[in-house]
Design a protein around this motif. Structure first.
Motif, PDB file in Angstrom:
ATOM      1  N   GLY A   1       0.801  -1.227   0.000  1.00  0.00           N
ATOM      2  CA  GLY A   1       0.000   0.000   0.000  1.00  0.00           C
ATOM      3  C   GLY A   1       0.829   1.269   0.000  1.00  0.00           C
ATOM      4  N   ALA A   2       2.064   1.218   0.525  1.00  0.00           N
ATOM      5  CA  ALA A   2       2.829   2.462   0.657  1.00  0.00           C
ATOM      6  C   ALA A   2       4.228   2.358   0.060  1.00  0.00           C
ATOM      7  CB  ALA A   2       2.921   2.857   2.129  1.00  0.00           C
ATOM      8  N   ILE A   3       4.988   1.364   0.485  1.00  0.00           N
ATOM      9  CA  ILE A   3       6.394   1.329   0.072  1.00  0.00           C
ATOM     10  C   ILE A   3       6.522   1.132  -1.439  1.00  0.00           C
ATOM     11  CG2 ILE A   3       8.598   0.093   0.327  1.00  0.00           C
ATOM     12  CD1 ILE A   3       7.824  -0.489   3.229  1.00  0.00           C
ATOM     13  N   ARG A   4       5.845   0.117  -1.958  1.00  0.00           N
ATOM     14  CA  ARG A   4       5.981  -0.177  -3.387  1.00  0.00           C
ATOM     15  C   ARG A   4       5.498   0.973  -4.279  1.00  0.00           C
ATOM     16  NH1 ARG A   4       3.842  -6.032  -5.217  1.00  0.00           N
ATOM     17  NH2 ARG A   4       1.901  -4.873  -5.247  1.00  0.00           N
ATOM     18  N   PRO A   5       4.283   1.516  -4.047  1.00  0.00           N
ATOM     19  CA  PRO A   5       3.877   2.650  -4.895  1.00  0.00           C
ATOM     20  C   PRO A   5       4.774   3.887  -4.744  1.00  0.00           C
ATOM     21  CG  PRO A   5       2.176   2.142  -3.249  1.00  0.00           C
ATOM     22  CD  PRO A   5       3.191   1.056  -3.175  1.00  0.00           C
ATOM     23  N   ALA A   6       5.270   4.119  -3.529  1.00  0.00           N
ATOM     24  CA  ALA A   6       6.130   5.301  -3.339  1.00  0.00           C
ATOM     25  C   ALA A   6       7.448   5.128  -4.083  1.00  0.00           C
ATOM     26  CB  ALA A   6       6.373   5.541  -1.856  1.00  0.00           C
ATOM     27  N   LEU A   7       7.949   3.906  -4.117  1.00  0.00           N
ATOM     28  CA  LEU A   7       9.182   3.668  -4.870  1.00  0.00           C
ATOM     29  C   LEU A   7       8.941   3.881  -6.354  1.00  0.00           C
ATOM     30  CD1 LEU A   7      10.796   0.583  -3.125  1.00  0.00           C
ATOM     31  CD2 LEU A   7      11.423   2.991  -2.984  1.00  0.00           C
ATOM     32  N   ALA A   8       7.806   3.388  -6.835  1.00  0.00           N
ATOM     33  CA  ALA A   8       7.479   3.588  -8.250  1.00  0.00           C
ATOM     34  C   ALA A   8       7.381   5.091  -8.537  1.00  0.00           C
ATOM     35  CB  ALA A   8       6.175   2.874  -8.592  1.00  0.00           C
TER      36      ALA A   8
ATOM     37  N   ALA B   1      15.373   0.616   6.961  1.00  0.00           N
ATOM     38  CA  ALA B   1      16.012  -0.528   6.317  1.00  0.00           C
ATOM     39  C   ALA B   1      15.074  -1.163   5.291  1.00  0.00           C
ATOM     40  CB  ALA B   1      16.438  -1.564   7.364  1.00  0.00           C
ATOM     41  N   ALA B   2      13.789  -1.199   5.614  1.00  0.00           N
ATOM     42  CA  ALA B   2      12.827  -1.786   4.671  1.00  0.00           C
ATOM     43  C   ALA B   2      12.754  -0.966   3.382  1.00  0.00           C
ATOM     44  CB  ALA B   2      11.445  -1.892   5.322  1.00  0.00           C
TER      45      ALA B   2
ATOM     46  N   ALA C   1      13.928  -2.487  -0.132  1.00  0.00           N
ATOM     47  CA  ALA C   1      12.935  -2.613  -1.206  1.00  0.00           C
ATOM     48  C   ALA C   1      13.384  -1.887  -2.473  1.00  0.00           C
ATOM     49  CB  ALA C   1      11.589  -2.077  -0.740  1.00  0.00           C
ATOM     50  N   GLY C   2      14.513  -1.189  -2.404  1.00  0.00           N
ATOM     51  CA  GLY C   2      15.064  -0.634  -3.630  1.00  0.00           C
ATOM     52  C   GLY C   2      15.092   0.886  -3.697  1.00  0.00           C
ATOM     53  N   LEU C   3      14.823   1.543  -2.591  1.00  0.00           N
ATOM     54  CA  LEU C   3      14.894   3.007  -2.624  1.00  0.00           C
ATOM     55  C   LEU C   3      16.331   3.439  -2.913  1.00  0.00           C
ATOM     56  CD1 LEU C   3      13.234   5.553  -0.379  1.00  0.00           C
ATOM     57  CD2 LEU C   3      15.716   5.573  -0.465  1.00  0.00           C
ATOM     58  N   ASP C   4      16.460   4.350  -3.861  1.00  0.00           N
ATOM     59  CA  ASP C   4      17.787   4.839  -4.230  1.00  0.00           C
ATOM     60  C   ASP C   4      18.030   6.156  -3.497  1.00  0.00           C
ATOM     61  OD1 ASP C   4      20.006   5.939  -5.328  1.00  0.00           O
ATOM     62  OD2 ASP C   4      19.288   5.937  -7.398  1.00  0.00           O
TER      63      ASP C   4
ATOM     64  N   MET D   1      15.414  -8.970  -1.293  1.00  0.00           N
ATOM     65  CA  MET D   1      15.323  -7.759  -0.469  1.00  0.00           C
ATOM     66  C   MET D   1      15.622  -8.093   0.984  1.00  0.00           C
ATOM     67  SD  MET D   1      11.751  -6.217  -1.783  1.00  0.00           S
ATOM     68  CE  MET D   1      11.383  -6.034  -3.525  1.00  0.00           C
ATOM     69  N   ARG D   2      15.163  -9.280   1.395  1.00  0.00           N
ATOM     70  CA  ARG D   2      15.330  -9.652   2.798  1.00  0.00           C
ATOM     71  C   ARG D   2      16.803  -9.731   3.161  1.00  0.00           C
ATOM     72  NH1 ARG D   2      13.045 -14.493   2.895  1.00  0.00           N
ATOM     73  NH2 ARG D   2      10.932 -13.778   3.238  1.00  0.00           N
ATOM     74  N   GLU D   3      17.583 -10.225   2.218  1.00  0.00           N
ATOM     75  CA  GLU D   3      19.013 -10.336   2.470  1.00  0.00           C
ATOM     76  C   GLU D   3      19.599  -8.954   2.787  1.00  0.00           C
ATOM     77  OE1 GLU D   3      22.172 -12.160  -0.345  1.00  0.00           O
ATOM     78  OE2 GLU D   3      20.383 -13.458  -0.345  1.00  0.00           O
ATOM     79  N   ARG D   4      19.175  -8.000   1.959  1.00  0.00           N
ATOM     80  CA  ARG D   4      19.647  -6.626   2.147  1.00  0.00           C
ATOM     81  C   ARG D   4      19.134  -6.061   3.473  1.00  0.00           C
ATOM     82  NH1 ARG D   4      22.677  -2.939   1.487  1.00  0.00           N
ATOM     83  NH2 ARG D   4      22.101  -0.790   0.979  1.00  0.00           N
TER      84      ARG D   4
END
Ligand code: TRP
Length: 455
Positions: free
Chosen positions: A22-29, A66-67, A71-74, A290-293
């Motif tokens: 609901g939040a992390i994935r759309p915000a990254l996009a 960390a999440a 999850a790929g935030l640059d 992602m979990r590894e990171r």
């Protein structure tokens, strides 16, 4: 013109799948869209309103940061920071508090709900309600307005807060006679699914029905998935996938083909146990790397810290000069470029409305700088640091007195303003293609200011 997108997450828990979808994935996009300047932050001051457990706040801040990163935030692209690292936010909160109608805050849903609950229980209406809860919308307005964000992606429950931020911004702009603040807009993503939790209601900490995103590893993920409530149909019986929590969660992670295949399999009698295993595998496929990171970052908090400190510095680069301007506007300045004639509010309004301006401020290292802003508030140049305000003021006078001899040269992707061979100020990064236009804009703006200065 870039569009600033800003959102915050309250640091009172550990990220779950619902937060991710609901939040992390759309915000990254959103952060990857061209022309978007994304500001994402940990709302840790807000978390104190609900949570008085320091260990929990501390852990949550780290886990959420960390999440995001896992999850790929640059962090080169997105300004990621903690609210409490930006002293301008509480400072702005006070300036806004002083223009906010108490009646506006009385109408806030969260406060009203708490009062109503007290009344129903026959208690004093304000029993157990802190001033923090009451002030929640003002702090949130400061979060947004300190960076002049245009768009604020939030859930439906937060829309009222964005409207209040607009109200407060408008009131301030009106009282102090200039468009200090952009009026922010809520961005509600209609297509983004609200993820159901274990019991089929919205996945939420408050219902205790969440599936952890990374914490506890694949084991905890599988364990939670096994607890998703299903009906009592046996393997071999046809199952209608639509509307079940299990299928809705699957769909949030899978592409249409996989989703179609899963739907058919259930219809053809796939057992719930097997379906849960497939759901686990599908989610784990997306999350495992992602979990590894995430685990690495949780074990090396100083790496997260470094990202957040850099983020705070970038965020303050925007907020510090804005606050300097606001302090000045309300009468708390230290005297800047041109002392304005007293008792001449109308004239001030008119003048302030149009041209470029110079704003002096003290930076995070205690040095004195000034910034050249265009009429619409865009930064054109930032001066070097001076040891005291007098030196900074002197430099402004020298700059304005010598605009014609000013050298503006492109060096290392920025424009350098040189006077008598010395660099006085730098522009923000600039493309080679745009440097000529930027040079003439700079020069024009300084000429305009010099003319006003002489007048
Ligand atoms: N109140 C928001 C929530 O609970 C979190 C938040 C704090 C926020 N400050 C913000 C969201 C500013 C957007 C912008 O979800």
């Amino acid at each position: 013109m870039t569009m600033r997108v800003l959102t915050g997450i309250t640091t009172s828990g550990i990220p779950h799948l619902g937060n991710y979808v609901g939040a992390i994935r759309p915000a990254l996009a959103a952060s990857r869209v061209d022309g978007v300047d994304a500001f994402y932050f940990m709302a840790d001051y807000h978390s104190l309103i609900k949570c008085d457990d320091p260990a929990r706040v501390q852990h949550s801040r780290l886990a959420i940061a960390a999440a995001w990163l896992a999850a790929g935030l640059d962090p080169e692209r997105v300004t990621l920071y903690r609210q409490s690292d930006i002293p301008e936010i509480p400072e702005l909160t006070w300036l806004l508090t002083c223009v906010t109608a108490k009646g506006l805050l009385n109408r806030a849903h969260a406060y009203k709900a708490a009062v109503d609950a007290n009344s129903e229980a026959g208690e004093d209406p304000d029993a157990g309600i802190t001033a923090g809860l009451y002030m929640y919308p003002v702090l949130m307005a400061a979060d947004i307005l300190a960076f002049n964000a245009h768009k604020v992606p939030v859930g439906r429950d937060q829309v009222q807060h964005i409207e209040m931020a607009r109200d407060i911004a408008q009131r301030f702009n009106h009282l102090y006679g200039r468009e200090f603040f952009v009026l922010p807009e809520a961005a509600i993503e209609e297509q983004v699914a609200t993820l159901p939790g274990l019991d089929g209601r919205k996945m939420s900490k408050s219902y205790d029905n969440t599936i952890p995103l990374f914490e506890g590893g694949p084991k905890a993920l599988r364990k939670a998935i096994l607890r998703i409530v299903t009906d009592s149909r046996e393997p071999g019986e046809a199952k209608d996938a639509e509307g079940t929590a299990l299928f809705t969660i699957f769909r949030a992670f899978a592409d249409p083909d996989e989703t179609g295949a899963f739907r058919s399999a259930l219809h053809e009698g796939l057992g719930w146990g097997e379906a849960k295993q497939r759901l686990f595998e599908r989610i784990d496929r997306e999350l495992a790397p992602m979990r590894e990171r995430y685990e690495h970052l949780m074990a090396h908090p100083h790496e997260v810290e470094a990202v957040l400190m850099a983020g705070a510095e970038r965020a303050r680069f925007i907020a510090t000069p804005l606050l300097a301007e606001l302090r000045e506007a309300v009468g708390l300045g230290h005297g800047t470029v041109r002392p304005l004639p007293a008792n001449d509010k109308d004239k001030r309004k008119k003048k302030a409305h149009k041209g470029p301006r110079l704003v002096s401020f003290r930076d995070g290292d205690g040095r004195f700088r000034f910034r050249l802003l265009s009429a619409d508030g865009e930064e054109l140049a930032l001066s070097r640091g001076f040891d005291d305000p007098k030196a900074s003021g002197q430099a402004i006078q020298t700059l304005l007195g010598g605009v014609d001899d000013l050298e503006i040269v492109l060096a290392d992707g920025v424009l350098e303003l040189r006077q008598q061979g010395q660099a006085v100020a730098l522009s923000p990064p600039i493309s080679v293609a745009g440097h000529e236009e930027a040079t003439s804009r700079l020069r024009e703006s300084l000429r305009e200011l010099a003319a006003e200065n002489d007048a």
